[in-house]
Motif scaffolding. Structure first.
Motif, PDB file in Angstrom:
ATOM      1  N   LEU A 185       0.796  -1.222   0.000  1.00 27.15           N
ATOM      2  CA  LEU A 185       0.000   0.000   0.000  1.00 27.15           C
ATOM      3  C   LEU A 185       0.833   1.278   0.000  1.00 27.15           C
ATOM      4  CD1 LEU A 185      -2.673  -1.195   2.548  1.00 27.15           C
ATOM      5  CD2 LEU A 185      -3.045  -0.742   0.110  1.00 27.15           C
ATOM      6  N   SER A 186       2.134   1.164   0.115  1.00 30.20           N
ATOM      7  CA  SER A 186       3.000   2.334   0.182  1.00 30.20           C
ATOM      8  C   SER A 186       2.772   3.259  -1.015  1.00 30.20           C
ATOM      9  CB  SER A 186       4.462   1.888   0.219  1.00 30.20           C
ATOM     10  OG  SER A 186       5.298   3.002   0.289  1.00 30.20           O
ATOM     11  N   GLY A 187       2.502   4.518  -0.719  1.00 26.73           N
ATOM     12  CA  GLY A 187       2.280   5.512  -1.770  1.00 26.73           C
ATOM     13  C   GLY A 187       0.853   5.579  -2.276  1.00 26.73           C
ATOM     14  N   SER A 188      -0.039   4.787  -1.694  1.00 30.89           N
ATOM     15  CA  SER A 188      -1.433   4.737  -2.163  1.00 30.89           C
ATOM     16  C   SER A 188      -2.260   5.892  -1.619  1.00 30.89           C
ATOM     17  CB  SER A 188      -2.096   3.427  -1.722  1.00 30.89           C
ATOM     18  OG  SER A 188      -1.478   2.337  -2.343  1.00 30.89           O
ATOM     19  N   GLU A 189      -3.337   6.179  -2.335  1.00 30.36           N
ATOM     20  CA  GLU A 189      -4.295   7.198  -1.922  1.00 30.36           C
ATOM     21  C   GLU A 189      -5.686   6.567  -1.884  1.00 30.36           C
ATOM     22  OE1 GLU A 189      -4.936  11.659  -3.264  1.00 30.36           O
ATOM     23  OE2 GLU A 189      -5.860  10.274  -4.699  1.00 30.36           O
ATOM     24  N   ILE A 190      -6.381   6.755  -0.766  1.00 31.92           N
ATOM     25  CA  ILE A 190      -7.762   6.291  -0.635  1.00 31.92           C
ATOM     26  C   ILE A 190      -8.665   7.450  -1.024  1.00 31.92           C
ATOM     27  CG2 ILE A 190      -9.509   5.371   0.937  1.00 31.92           C
ATOM     28  CD1 ILE A 190      -7.122   4.449   2.743  1.00 31.92           C
ATOM     29  N   ASP A 191      -9.553   7.199  -1.951  1.00 27.19           N
ATOM     30  CA  ASP A 191     -10.466   8.233  -2.426  1.00 27.19           C
ATOM     31  C   ASP A 191     -11.890   7.684  -2.382  1.00 27.19           C
ATOM     32  OD1 ASP A 191     -11.381  10.630  -3.473  1.00 27.19           O
ATOM     33  OD2 ASP A 191     -10.596  10.293  -5.488  1.00 27.19           O
ATOM     34  N   PHE A 192     -12.863   8.557  -2.436  1.00 27.44           N
ATOM     35  CA  PHE A 192     -14.256   8.157  -2.589  1.00 27.44           C
ATOM     36  C   PHE A 192     -14.737   8.803  -3.875  1.00 27.44           C
ATOM     37  CE2 PHE A 192     -18.836   8.380  -2.063  1.00 27.44           C
ATOM     38  CZ  PHE A 192     -19.107   7.086  -1.660  1.00 27.44           C
ATOM     39  N   VAL A 193     -15.198   7.974  -4.801  1.00 23.73           N
ATOM     40  CA  VAL A 193     -15.588   8.476  -6.120  1.00 23.73           C
ATOM     41  C   VAL A 193     -17.047   8.149  -6.411  1.00 23.73           C
ATOM     42  CG1 VAL A 193     -13.255   8.351  -7.057  1.00 23.73           C
ATOM     43  CG2 VAL A 193     -14.740   6.384  -7.247  1.00 23.73           C
ATOM     44  N   GLN A 194     -17.655   9.031  -7.188  1.00 25.49           N
ATOM     45  CA  GLN A 194     -19.010   8.802  -7.667  1.00 25.49           C
ATOM     46  C   GLN A 194     -18.967   8.809  -9.178  1.00 25.49           C
ATOM     47  OE1 GLN A 194     -20.965  11.988  -5.373  1.00 25.49           O
ATOM     48  NE2 GLN A 194     -22.017  10.338  -4.298  1.00 25.49           N
ATOM     49  N   ASN A 195     -19.486   7.755  -9.763  1.00 21.71           N
ATOM     50  CA  ASN A 195     -19.425   7.558 -11.204  1.00 21.71           C
ATOM     51  C   ASN A 195     -20.815   7.160 -11.682  1.00 21.71           C
ATOM     52  OD1 ASN A 195     -19.195   5.985 -13.673  1.00 21.71           O
ATOM     53  ND2 ASN A 195     -16.989   6.087 -13.387  1.00 21.71           N
ATOM     54  N   GLU A 196     -21.295   7.796 -12.717  1.00 24.76           N
ATOM     55  CA  GLU A 196     -22.624   7.489 -13.236  1.00 24.76           C
ATOM     56  C   GLU A 196     -22.768   6.034 -13.654  1.00 24.76           C
ATOM     57  OE1 GLU A 196     -24.038  10.206 -16.218  1.00 24.76           O
ATOM     58  OE2 GLU A 196     -23.248  11.918 -15.112  1.00 24.76           O
ATOM     59  N   MET A 197     -21.727   5.455 -14.220  1.00 25.06           N
ATOM     60  CA  MET A 197     -21.785   4.076 -14.709  1.00 25.06           C
ATOM     61  C   MET A 197     -21.601   3.049 -13.593  1.00 25.06           C
ATOM     62  SD  MET A 197     -22.040   4.191 -18.131  1.00 25.06           S
ATOM     63  CE  MET A 197     -21.224   2.774 -18.800  1.00 25.06           C
ATOM     64  N   MET A 198     -20.667   3.301 -12.680  1.00 22.15           N
ATOM     65  CA  MET A 198     -20.298   2.312 -11.675  1.00 22.15           C
ATOM     66  C   MET A 198     -20.887   2.588 -10.292  1.00 22.15           C
ATOM     67  SD  MET A 198     -18.459   0.206 -13.384  1.00 22.15           S
ATOM     68  CE  MET A 198     -17.495  -0.729 -12.238  1.00 22.15           C
ATOM     69  N   GLY A 199     -21.526   3.728 -10.087  1.00 17.53           N
ATOM     70  CA  GLY A 199     -22.040   4.078  -8.773  1.00 17.53           C
ATOM     71  C   GLY A 199     -20.969   4.760  -7.941  1.00 17.53           C
ATOM     72  N   ALA A 200     -21.115   4.658  -6.626  1.00 19.52           N
ATOM     73  CA  ALA A 200     -20.181   5.317  -5.717  1.00 19.52           C
ATOM     74  C   ALA A 200     -19.447   4.279  -4.888  1.00 19.52           C
ATOM     75  CB  ALA A 200     -20.935   6.285  -4.807  1.00 19.52           C
ATOM     76  N   GLY A 201     -18.221   4.613  -4.498  1.00 17.60           N
ATOM     77  CA  GLY A 201     -17.457   3.712  -3.647  1.00 17.60           C
ATOM     78  C   GLY A 201     -16.047   4.206  -3.425  1.00 17.60           C
ATOM     79  N   PHE A 202     -15.352   3.494  -2.560  1.00 19.88           N
ATOM     80  CA  PHE A 202     -13.965   3.832  -2.284  1.00 19.88           C
ATOM     81  C   PHE A 202     -13.074   3.294  -3.392  1.00 19.88           C
ATOM     82  CE2 PHE A 202     -15.915   4.072   1.875  1.00 19.88           C
ATOM     83  CZ  PHE A 202     -15.410   5.272   2.344  1.00 19.88           C
ATOM     84  N   ALA A 203     -12.074   4.070  -3.739  1.00 27.07           N
ATOM     85  CA  ALA A 203     -11.111   3.681  -4.771  1.00 27.07           C
ATOM     86  C   ALA A 203      -9.713   3.842  -4.186  1.00 27.07           C
ATOM     87  CB  ALA A 203     -11.261   4.563  -6.006  1.00 27.07           C
ATOM     88  N   ILE A 204      -8.871   2.864  -4.420  1.00 26.16           N
ATOM     89  CA  ILE A 204      -7.484   2.910  -3.969  1.00 26.16           C
ATOM     90  C   ILE A 204      -6.609   3.172  -5.188  1.00 26.16           C
ATOM     91  CG2 ILE A 204      -5.655   1.715  -2.712  1.00 26.16           C
ATOM     92  CD1 ILE A 204      -8.303   1.936  -1.119  1.00 26.16           C
ATOM     93  N   LYS A 205      -5.941   4.311  -5.194  1.00 23.83           N
ATOM     94  CA  LYS A 205      -4.999   4.637  -6.263  1.00 23.83           C
ATOM     95  C   LYS A 205      -3.630   4.184  -5.779  1.00 23.83           C
ATOM     96  CE  LYS A 205      -7.862   8.505  -7.582  1.00 23.83           C
ATOM     97  NZ  LYS A 205      -8.023   9.954  -7.493  1.00 23.83           N
ATOM     98  N   ASN A 206      -3.141   3.079  -6.347  1.00 24.54           N
ATOM     99  CA  ASN A 206      -1.948   2.429  -5.839  1.00 24.54           C
ATOM    100  C   ASN A 206      -0.867   2.350  -6.922  1.00 24.54           C
ATOM    101  OD1 ASN A 206      -0.027   0.644  -4.830  1.00 24.54           O
ATOM    102  ND2 ASN A 206      -1.553  -0.600  -3.770  1.00 24.54           N
ATOM    103  N   PRO A 207       0.266   3.034  -6.714  1.00 24.04           N
ATOM    104  CA  PRO A 207       1.338   3.015  -7.723  1.00 24.04           C
ATOM    105  C   PRO A 207       2.069   1.669  -7.804  1.00 24.04           C
ATOM    106  CG  PRO A 207       2.091   4.140  -5.757  1.00 24.04           C
ATOM    107  CD  PRO A 207       0.623   3.841  -5.560  1.00 24.04           C
ATOM    108  N   ASN A 208       1.822   0.766  -6.866  1.00 25.30           N
ATOM    109  CA  ASN A 208       2.507  -0.526  -6.833  1.00 25.30           C
ATOM    110  C   ASN A 208       1.818  -1.614  -7.654  1.00 25.30           C
ATOM    111  OD1 ASN A 208       4.436   0.431  -4.812  1.00 25.30           O
ATOM    112  ND2 ASN A 208       2.672   0.428  -3.461  1.00 25.30           N
ATOM    113  N   VAL A 209       0.617  -1.349  -8.139  1.00 28.64           N
ATOM    114  CA  VAL A 209      -0.143  -2.348  -8.895  1.00 28.64           C
ATOM    115  C   VAL A 209       0.502  -2.536 -10.268  1.00 28.64           C
ATOM    116  CG1 VAL A 209      -2.346  -2.796 -10.030  1.00 28.64           C
ATOM    117  CG2 VAL A 209      -2.304  -1.953  -7.684  1.00 28.64           C
ATOM    118  N   LYS A 210       0.777  -3.782 -10.597  1.00 31.74           N
ATOM    119  CA  LYS A 210       1.360  -4.101 -11.905  1.00 31.74           C
ATOM    120  C   LYS A 210       0.276  -4.420 -12.930  1.00 31.74           C
ATOM    121  CE  LYS A 210       5.939  -5.451 -10.407  1.00 31.74           C
ATOM    122  NZ  LYS A 210       6.102  -4.305  -9.623  1.00 31.74           N
ATOM    123  N   SER A 211      -0.815  -5.060 -12.476  1.00 31.41           N
ATOM    124  CA  SER A 211      -1.943  -5.340 -13.366  1.00 31.41           C
ATOM    125  C   SER A 211      -3.201  -5.542 -12.532  1.00 31.41           C
ATOM    126  CB  SER A 211      -1.672  -6.580 -14.229  1.00 31.41           C
ATOM    127  OG  SER A 211      -1.588  -7.734 -13.427  1.00 31.41           O
TER     128      SER A 211
END
Length: 108
Positions: A72-98
């Motif tokens: 999780l190092s360097g990650s950001e927890i966000d809460f997003v609202q999207n018309e297509m997907m609804g609302a929820g928490f999103a983790i923006k993680n620079p360590n994810v490879k795929s």
């Protein structure tokens, strides 16, 4: 270090009140599972574990166990609202490879 947006902190605060747990913090863990191998697990926490890292953002404590911290190092927890997907928490993680097609499972 993990950060949290103001929007995510506001939503966590609202949910804590709805649950009747205004003093609790947010626990985030990386666990095995999903089609890409790893996924995030969010929950409530009121105590610091022996090996936990604790980050405070906008008045919200975030608890991270020692196993999850490197992922999780360097990650950001966000809460997003999207018309297509609804609302929820999103983790923006620079360590994810795929990620899998649905975006809920990741490889590091």
């Amino acid at each position: 270090m993990v950060t949290m947006t103001e929007m995510a902190a506001k939503k966590v605060g609202e949910l804590r009140l709805e649950e009747g747990k205004p003093e609790w913090g947010l626990r985030i863990r990386v666990v095995g599972g999903g089609c890409s191998g790893m996924s995030y697990e969010l929950g409530w926490e009121d105590q610091v574990g022996e090996d936990d890292d604790v980050v405070e953002a906008h008045g919200i404590k975030v608890y991270i166990d020692k196993h999850s911290a490197p992922y999780l190092s360097g990650s950001e927890i966000d809460f997003v609202q999207n018309e297509m997907m609804g609302a929820g928490f999103a983790i923006k993680n620079p360590n994810v490879k795929s990620s899998c097609g649905c975006g809920h499972s990741h490889s590091f």
